[in-house]
Design an enzyme around this catalytic site. Structure first.
Site, PDB file in Angstrom:
ATOM      1  N   HIS A 274    -111.811  26.529 -17.580  1.00 11.97           N
ATOM      2  CA  HIS A 274    -111.288  27.735 -16.912  1.00 11.97           C
ATOM      3  C   HIS A 274    -111.616  27.628 -15.416  1.00 11.97           C
ATOM      4  O   HIS A 274    -111.248  26.649 -14.775  1.00 11.97           O
ATOM      5  CB  HIS A 274    -111.903  28.957 -17.612  1.00 11.97           C
ATOM      6  CG  HIS A 274    -111.311  30.284 -17.275  1.00 11.97           C
ATOM      7  ND1 HIS A 274    -110.170  30.444 -16.539  1.00 11.97           N
ATOM      8  CD2 HIS A 274    -111.722  31.555 -17.567  1.00 11.97           C
ATOM      9  CE1 HIS A 274    -109.890  31.735 -16.401  1.00 11.97           C
ATOM     10  NE2 HIS A 274    -110.830  32.432 -17.013  1.00 11.97           N
TER      11      HIS A 274
ATOM     12  N   HIS B 129    -101.839  24.321 -18.818  1.00  7.22           N
ATOM     13  CA  HIS B 129    -102.112  25.761 -18.917  1.00  7.22           C
ATOM     14  C   HIS B 129    -101.617  26.258 -20.262  1.00  7.22           C
ATOM     15  O   HIS B 129    -100.593  25.788 -20.757  1.00  7.22           O
ATOM     16  CB  HIS B 129    -101.400  26.520 -17.785  1.00  7.22           C
ATOM     17  CG  HIS B 129    -101.956  27.876 -17.563  1.00  7.22           C
ATOM     18  ND1 HIS B 129    -101.546  28.968 -18.282  1.00  7.22           N
ATOM     19  CD2 HIS B 129    -102.928  28.302 -16.716  1.00  7.22           C
ATOM     20  CE1 HIS B 129    -102.235  30.021 -17.877  1.00  7.22           C
ATOM     21  NE2 HIS B 129    -103.079  29.654 -16.936  1.00  7.22           N
TER      22      HIS B 129
ATOM     23  N   ASP C 110    -105.853  25.760 -10.053  1.00  6.25           N
ATOM     24  CA  ASP C 110    -107.084  25.120  -9.576  1.00  6.25           C
ATOM     25  C   ASP C 110    -106.857  23.737  -8.966  1.00  6.25           C
ATOM     26  O   ASP C 110    -107.796  23.125  -8.473  1.00  6.25           O
ATOM     27  CB  ASP C 110    -108.089  24.988 -10.736  1.00  6.25           C
ATOM     28  CG  ASP C 110    -108.489  26.344 -11.289  1.00  6.25           C
ATOM     29  OD1 ASP C 110    -108.266  27.342 -10.588  1.00  6.25           O
ATOM     30  OD2 ASP C 110    -109.008  26.407 -12.419  1.00  6.25           O
TER      31      ASP C 110
HETATM   32  N1  ACO Z   1    -105.032  16.330 -19.081  1.00  6.05           N
HETATM   33  C1  ACO Z   1    -104.591  15.551 -20.101  1.00  6.05           C
HETATM   34  N2  ACO Z   1    -104.075  16.046 -21.250  1.00  6.05           N
HETATM   35  C2  ACO Z   1    -104.007  17.373 -21.371  1.00  6.05           C
HETATM   36  C3  ACO Z   1    -104.445  18.232 -20.353  1.00  6.05           C
HETATM   37  C4  ACO Z   1    -104.971  17.674 -19.180  1.00  6.05           C
HETATM   38  N3  ACO Z   1    -105.395  18.446 -18.178  1.00  6.05           N
HETATM   39  N4  ACO Z   1    -104.261  19.500 -20.751  1.00  6.05           N
HETATM   40  C5  ACO Z   1    -103.734  19.448 -21.966  1.00  6.05           C
HETATM   41  N5  ACO Z   1    -103.559  18.164 -22.351  1.00  6.05           N
HETATM   42  C6  ACO Z   1    -102.966  17.689 -23.597  1.00  6.05           C
HETATM   43  C7  ACO Z   1    -103.918  17.882 -24.763  1.00  6.05           C
HETATM   44  O1  ACO Z   1    -104.771  16.781 -24.939  1.00  6.05           O
HETATM   45  C8  ACO Z   1    -102.942  18.089 -25.897  1.00  6.05           C
HETATM   46  O2  ACO Z   1    -102.411  16.820 -26.230  1.00  6.05           O
HETATM   47  P1  ACO Z   1    -102.067  16.453 -27.776  1.00  6.05           P
HETATM   48  O3  ACO Z   1    -101.052  17.480 -28.210  1.00  6.05           O
HETATM   49  O4  ACO Z   1    -101.515  15.071 -27.688  1.00  6.05           O
HETATM   50  O5  ACO Z   1    -103.363  16.570 -28.515  1.00  6.05           O
HETATM   51  C9  ACO Z   1    -101.806  18.870 -25.262  1.00  6.05           C
HETATM   52  O6  ACO Z   1    -101.849  18.520 -23.877  1.00  6.05           O
HETATM   53  C10 ACO Z   1    -101.952  20.379 -25.415  1.00  6.05           C
HETATM   54  O7  ACO Z   1    -103.188  20.761 -24.811  1.00  6.05           O
HETATM   55  P2  ACO Z   1    -104.220  21.820 -25.368  1.00  6.05           P
HETATM   56  O8  ACO Z   1    -105.601  21.361 -25.049  1.00  6.05           O
HETATM   57  O9  ACO Z   1    -103.900  22.170 -26.787  1.00  6.05           O
HETATM   58  O10 ACO Z   1    -103.845  23.066 -24.459  1.00  6.05           O
HETATM   59  P3  ACO Z   1    -104.638  24.432 -24.370  1.00  6.05           P
HETATM   60  O11 ACO Z   1    -103.635  25.476 -24.148  1.00  6.05           O
HETATM   61  O12 ACO Z   1    -105.561  24.611 -25.540  1.00  6.05           O
HETATM   62  O13 ACO Z   1    -105.558  24.230 -23.087  1.00  6.05           O
HETATM   63  C11 ACO Z   1    -106.172  24.028 -20.802  1.00  6.05           C
HETATM   64  C12 ACO Z   1    -105.176  24.645 -21.805  1.00  6.05           C
HETATM   65  C13 ACO Z   1    -107.607  24.356 -21.233  1.00  6.05           C
HETATM   66  C14 ACO Z   1    -105.914  24.646 -19.447  1.00  6.05           C
HETATM   67  C15 ACO Z   1    -105.939  22.486 -20.771  1.00  6.05           C
HETATM   68  O14 ACO Z   1    -104.649  22.213 -20.278  1.00  6.05           O
HETATM   69  C16 ACO Z   1    -106.998  21.771 -19.930  1.00  6.05           C
HETATM   70  O15 ACO Z   1    -108.060  21.455 -20.444  1.00  6.05           O
HETATM   71  N6  ACO Z   1    -106.725  21.531 -18.616  1.00  6.05           N
HETATM   72  C17 ACO Z   1    -107.725  20.922 -17.757  1.00  6.05           C
HETATM   73  C18 ACO Z   1    -108.750  21.956 -17.296  1.00  6.05           C
HETATM   74  C19 ACO Z   1    -108.150  22.921 -16.291  1.00  6.05           C
HETATM   75  O16 ACO Z   1    -107.488  22.532 -15.335  1.00  6.05           O
HETATM   76  N7  ACO Z   1    -108.420  24.224 -16.488  1.00  6.05           N
HETATM   77  C20 ACO Z   1    -107.955  25.277 -15.580  1.00  6.05           C
HETATM   78  C21 ACO Z   1    -107.018  26.194 -16.311  1.00  6.05           C
HETATM   79  S1  ACO Z   1    -106.192  27.302 -15.221  1.00  6.05           S
HETATM   80  C22 ACO Z   1    -107.322  28.421 -14.739  1.00  6.05           C
HETATM   81  O17 ACO Z   1    -108.338  28.656 -15.335  1.00  6.05           O
HETATM   82  C23 ACO Z   1    -107.025  29.136 -13.485  1.00  6.05           C
END
Ligand code: ACO
Length: 434
Positions: free
Chosen positions: A236, A276, A330
């Site tokens: 987050h 996201h 971010d």
């Molecule tokens: N890099 C690489 N792969 C990713 C990323 C990423 N940043 N984000 C998601 N994926 C992939 C996952 O591994 C998953 O792949 P799969 O289906 O092959 O297993 C798919 O995309 C779906 O991702 P989830 O993790 O299920 O998405 P979720 O909605 O649960 O998580 C989150 C969202 C936490 C923002 C995620 O995208 C992430 O971890 N991003 C990186 C951290 C980040 O930037 N957080 C800031 C969020 S915005 C904010 O707080 C203002």
């Protein structure tokens, strides 16, 4: 940063298909709201009907938007003046709050410093959600949070506490307290706009955590404390810090492709600042932060950070775009913070995010309760053992050292003894079962 923990294993897979479960509360609506609207497909974000791009391009002051969140409509000139006065009355933090921050080691996480300060304000607070002057007191909390953040970031730099002074905008007063100098117009505008861009985002993890606490009728400070704790995580608000350390680790645009291949494509790490839960297209806040960074970045360090981020975005979209992963808010905000002159220390950029988000948090908690919000009490689907007799203490097998392992150990020790008699050279270290 270490690779991000990803739950796996049979339990997750087996029960994920149960339609009573919604892992991560995906697509669960926990409350109605009149505050913020997100269209994740179109990449649209509106505060009370106003598009964030329009708010920024109208040159709104952060205080106007804070007022709207806390009072339900934009202020007129007189309402804004009075609101600003209330905020300013919060700048004068009680000494015990400043002491609470400065008693922590300088290397402490800045969000943890904010949390300690907010907890110390909760200790004596009589502010409740039904307090007749709560809206005025929320404005005072905004002033307190600005002072808390300035003192926290200065403490991390080894500088003496300095509180914001009245007579300037919220953005200017904060920057002046932080650095000791009057900020340039350009820095003050960038600070103001970043406050607006991060001010609210419906019910992400931090707002939901605070809503859970507020739903128990815990006081506003305690509810903010819950939100702060959830914001800290790298998935987050902690991603701001993750993005900065990612860019510093890559170091140069020419190193982007290789770094991406070795770290993200290999599955070792997630790309911080990408993806996201709601946006399946470009996050409009990321677009706004990106254009601010393009305008502000100059000089060797920030220009290099920006060119590395631009190259990383291109590579990221090329390979993650098919999963509909794009930069989130971010991804460029750390560069904007660096350009504004916010010192980069442990948690400092996430603390800036928290400062911006306070108005949104309070607005959501208050709105939830004013809609008659019930205590949050979801269910967990039980998947453990069936009913069984409770075993007496002496009859329990150790989970850490089951009998079979002990048996193995004794057998190998016996073999060692026999080998010793037969003069066989066996290393004791390698023969013990682990
Ligand atoms: N890099 C690489 N792969 C990713 C990323 C990423 N940043 N984000 C998601 N994926 C992939 C996952 O591994 C998953 O792949 P799969 O289906 O092959 O297993 C798919 O995309 C779906 O991702 P989830 O993790 O299920 O998405 P979720 O909605 O649960 O998580 C989150 C969202 C936490 C923002 C995620 O995208 C992430 O971890 N991003 C990186 C951290 C980040 O930037 N957080 C800031 C969020 S915005 C904010 O707080 C203002």
């Amino acid at each position: 940063m270490d690779s991000i923990y990803k739950p796996s294993g049979d339990a997750c897979k087996t029960f994920q298909s149960d339609d009573r479960l919604s892992p991560g509360l995906e697509r669960i609506y926990i409350t109605p709201t009149k505050l913020t609207y997100i269209d994740g497909e179109m990449g649209e974000l509106r505060y009370m009907g106003y598009r964030i791009q329009d708010i920024i391009s109208a040159g709104a002051r952060a205080e106007e938007v804070q007022y709207a969140f806390l009072n339900g409509s934009l202020p007129n000139r007189e309402e804004l003046r009075r609101f600003a006065e209330l905020i300013e009355s919060g700048y004068d933090l009680p000494g015990y709050v400043v002491d609470a921050i400065t008693s922590l080691p300088r290397s402490s996480d800045a969000v943890a410093m904010q949390s300690v300060a907010v907890a110390s304000l909760a200790a004596l607070s009589e502010l409740t959600w039904s307090h007749e002057k709560k809206r005025d007191l929320f404005a005072v909390m905004l002033g307190q949070m600005s002072a808390i953040t300035a003192v926290s970031l200065r403490h991390a730099m080894g500088k003496k506490p300095r509180l914001p002074s009245p007579g300037a905008t919220y953005a200017e007063s904060f920057l002046a307290a932080l650095s000791g100098d009057r900020p340039s117009e350009m820095r003050a505008k960038a600070m103001n706009d970043s406050l607006i861009l991060y001010m609210d985002h419906e019910v992400p993890a931090s707002t939901t955590a605070g809503l859970v606490t507020a739903s128990t009728l815990a006081d506003p400070y305690s509810s903010v404390l819950s939100a702060l704790s959830a914001l800290r995580g790298p998935l987050h608000g902690g991603a701001t810090e993750g993005v900065m350390s990612q860019l510093m680790e890559i170091g140069d645009p020419s190193a982007v492709e290789r770094w991406f291949r070795e770290n993200v494509l290999s599955g070792k790490r997630k790309l911080m600042g990408f993806g996201h839960r709601v946006y399946k297209s470009y996050d409009p806040r990321a677009l706004a932060f990106k254009s601010m960074a393009l305008e502000l970045a100059s000089g060797h360090d920030t220009a290099k950070l920006l060119s590395t981020a631009l190259a990383l975005e291109e590579v990221g979209i090329k390979s993650l775009g098919e999963k509909r992963l794009y930069p989130n808010a971010d991804f460029y905000s750390p560069i904007v913070y660096a350009c504004i002159g916010i010192p980069y220390s442990r948690g400092s950029y996430t603390a800036m995010f928290a400062l911006s988000r306070l108005a949104g948090w309070l607005a959501h908690f208050d709105e939830y309760l004013s809609f008659g919000g019930r205590i949050m009490r979801p269910r967990a689907l039980y998947v453990g053992p069936d009913k069984r007799p409770f075993p007496p203490l002496d009859e329990r097998r150790s989970a850490a050292h089951p009998r079979s392992v002990v048996g193995w150990y004794l057998a190998v020790e016996l073999l060692q003894l026999l080998r010793g008699k037969l003069w066989l050279p066996v290393s004791r270290e390698h023969s013990l079962p682990v």
